[in-house]
Design an enzyme around this catalytic site. Sequence first.
Site, short mmCIF file in Angstrom:
data_model
loop_
_atom_site.label_atom_id
_atom_site.label_comp_id
_atom_site.label_asym_id
_atom_site.label_seq_id
_atom_site.Cartn_x
_atom_site.Cartn_y
_atom_site.Cartn_z
N GLU A 1 29.11 -5.03 42.40
CA GLU A 1 30.39 -4.38 42.70
C GLU A 1 31.40 -4.64 41.59
O GLU A 1 32.13 -3.75 41.17
CB GLU A 1 30.92 -4.88 44.05
CG GLU A 1 32.30 -4.39 44.43
CD GLU A 1 32.41 -2.86 44.54
OE1 GLU A 1 31.37 -2.18 44.54
OE2 GLU A 1 33.56 -2.36 44.58
N TRP B 1 37.15 19.35 40.81
CA TRP B 1 36.34 18.38 40.10
C TRP B 1 35.15 19.18 39.60
O TRP B 1 34.33 19.65 40.38
CB TRP B 1 35.89 17.25 41.03
CG TRP B 1 35.10 16.19 40.33
CD1 TRP B 1 35.59 15.11 39.66
CD2 TRP B 1 33.68 16.12 40.20
NE1 TRP B 1 34.57 14.36 39.15
CE2 TRP B 1 33.39 14.96 39.44
CE3 TRP B 1 32.63 16.90 40.64
CZ2 TRP B 1 32.08 14.58 39.13
CZ3 TRP B 1 31.34 16.53 40.33
CH2 TRP B 1 31.08 15.38 39.58
N CYS C 1 35.85 18.94 45.51
CA CYS C 1 37.14 19.57 45.20
C CYS C 1 37.95 19.52 46.48
O CYS C 1 37.48 19.08 47.51
CB CYS C 1 36.93 21.02 44.77
SG CYS C 1 35.83 21.19 43.38
N ASN D 1 34.83 24.58 47.73
CA ASN D 1 34.39 23.20 47.49
C ASN D 1 32.90 23.18 47.81
O ASN D 1 32.49 23.52 48.91
CB ASN D 1 35.14 22.21 48.37
CG ASN D 1 34.58 20.80 48.21
OD1 ASN D 1 34.03 20.46 47.16
ND2 ASN D 1 34.69 19.99 49.24
N GLY D 2 32.08 22.80 46.82
CA GLY D 2 30.63 22.74 47.04
C GLY D 2 29.91 23.31 45.83
O GLY D 2 30.50 23.50 44.76
N GLU E 1 34.17 1.89 36.25
CA GLU E 1 34.91 3.09 36.70
C GLU E 1 36.40 3.01 36.39
O GLU E 1 37.07 4.03 36.38
CB GLU E 1 34.67 3.33 38.18
CG GLU E 1 35.16 2.28 39.13
CD GLU E 1 34.89 2.66 40.59
OE1 GLU E 1 34.91 3.85 40.94
OE2 GLU E 1 34.66 1.75 41.39
C1 AGP Z 1 33.89 3.13 44.67
O1 AGP Z 1 34.74 2.35 43.82
C2 AGP Z 1 33.47 4.39 44.03
N1 AGP Z 1 34.61 5.20 43.79
C3 AGP Z 1 32.33 5.10 44.68
O2 AGP Z 1 31.19 4.39 44.30
C4 AGP Z 1 32.30 5.20 46.24
O3 AGP Z 1 32.09 3.95 46.79
C5 AGP Z 1 31.12 6.11 46.61
O4 AGP Z 1 31.37 7.40 46.07
C6 AGP Z 1 30.92 6.23 48.13
O5 AGP Z 1 32.05 6.80 48.71
P1 AGP Z 1 32.19 6.71 50.33
O6 AGP Z 1 32.31 5.27 50.67
O7 AGP Z 1 33.43 7.50 50.64
O8 AGP Z 1 30.94 7.32 50.91
#
Ligand code: AGP
Length: 606
Positions: A478, A74, A2, A98-99, A485
């Site tokens: 990827e 979130w 969040c 947040n947490g 997503e």
């Molecule tokens: C990437 O398209 C995603 N939104 C997600 O997998 C992201 O790569 C993952 O949460 C890691 O985030 P970071 O690189 O900020 O650690």
Amino acid sequence: MCGIVGIISSKEVTGRILNSLKKLEYRGYDSAGIATLVEGNINEVKCEGRVEVLEKDITKFNLKGDIGIGHVRWATHGKPSKINAHPHSSEHVSVVHNGIIENSTILKKFLEKKGYEFKSQTDTEVIAHLVTEYLKKNSIKDTIIKVLKRLHGSFALGIIFKGQSNLMVGAKRGSPLAVGYGPNENYIGSDSYALKSMTNKISYLDDGEFCIIKKDQIEFFGTEGTKINKKVMNLSKDAIDYDKGDYKYFMEKEIDEQPSTITACINEYIDKHNKQINIYNFPWKISSIESVMLIGCGTAFHSCLMAKYWMEQNTNLDVSVDIASEFRYRKVKFKKNCLYIVVSQSGETADTHAALDLCKRNKMKTCAVVNVIESSIARDADLVLPIYCGQEVGVASTKAFIGQMLVLYILSTKISFDQKCISRKEYQAKVDNLLKLSNAAKKTLKLDQKIFNVGKTFADAKGSMFLGRGYSFPIALEGALKLKELAYVHAEGYPAGEMKHGPLALIEEGMPVVVLAPRDEHYKKTISNMQEVIARGAKVLLITNNNKDEVISENIWEKIEVDQLDDELIPFLMTIPLQKLAFYSALEKGYDIDKPRNLAKSVTVE
Ligand code: AGP
């Protein structure tokens, strides 16, 4: 994941809290809220949905105040709804969090026995009532000390108190919290981005610390209430207000920025005149490194996997990779000559940070490949290798993925040469090829129309497969993640050679399948795998590199040819059509491209 923000000032704060919440929306956007103190009384306005909904409610309610806290959510405990939105208030305090409070159920029972009534299904509400309970017999400072000791789990907190118009409290464990210094006002925020429009002077709380913030003074305290001093950082002067410019979506802009972010990153690490790689702050003798462990989540994990292929090919290193949320719970056999590299765009991903902490607790060599250089992960690693791609706002990572791969390829090449695994001639050839990457990416961006045309088919698909071998396999993963997503289509990245061991059963008439088959050592075998899926009705989008020598079979649905570059660098070019494919598929479905459902940009919960 969040976002929280708080301001204490001698001026009106509601509008600026709203602006900061808009900058934090990438951290969570299913509900939002603000609480302020007006003549010592707590007023709160909350809503389900985006900050723009909150803005309308704030205007309707005419919320004012010179001290306030705000939150974008979130959902972790309790569905997205107005009642579960933060802040959560008792009669005496209001809290944004947040947490995850892992012992919230026990605390709720304890508080209900004392007569507290709960309105929401959140874990956070227990904090508001627990603070209220302790305030009956303690000062604010002692209350915070006692309450934090009762909380298990992670938190970044902002708290305001009824009748206390001259102070607010921030506290941190596990989730990031920044404190900002302003002119006769001060701030708290989940990250520096939320505060950049008000200040460039920031301190970061460390786990267990809390602060009492007045408009003209900030006091920091350790777990037991001992006063501590915190370093004041001057924020990097990158664009304070990164915006969409002429684009409708941040993601579209960030895909198109890739040639320039490649150039920016290369300029930081490559001396073009002497054609050599410089990693100035490398604190260890490169020859002492015998193995590497690469750790990340999601897209960042895919860049780790890509680096494994490069490092295995070009160095004598023993290379392993792991997903951070798995690594952190393993009984890891740590090796002192291993370099532990965590990769994270945000530098705040909880699992990745926990993996880094585990390595540090075992006194290992740690390196962080990050985009946000003021982030928690960057601050905690021994060595930070920034990717220099600028603010990435789109939740689906694009330019940061390219930047992560680029830094890891540069590191791999540097280690390879310094450990005498490649000759100077080979080293210089690799550097020369890197200098061509930006232009090749620019050309690849132009392959738009074909991808746009196939986007609809993928958008309407029940499911899809992305196949590749060798260097193409991480890119297949990827590409599948991007489609999942953004277009919410089930997509699976798979080693092409593995299809015959089961997943071939999934192939049915008309199923769109992406086959990544550059003319490398795996080309012929991958084309055979391609024929196997075509023979079973798949519509194949083939992504290869242009080469006059080979004629590829005619029964392909669509073919995209990226520029001819060294085999090792083709993964960068193949990534771009896959980013665009996901983008056009999501566009076709009318989904929110920058903020896909259920997701957030920075996953600071576990
Ligand atoms: C990437 O398209 C995603 N939104 C997600 O997998 C992201 O790569 C993952 O949460 C890691 O985030 P970071 O690189 O900020 O650690």
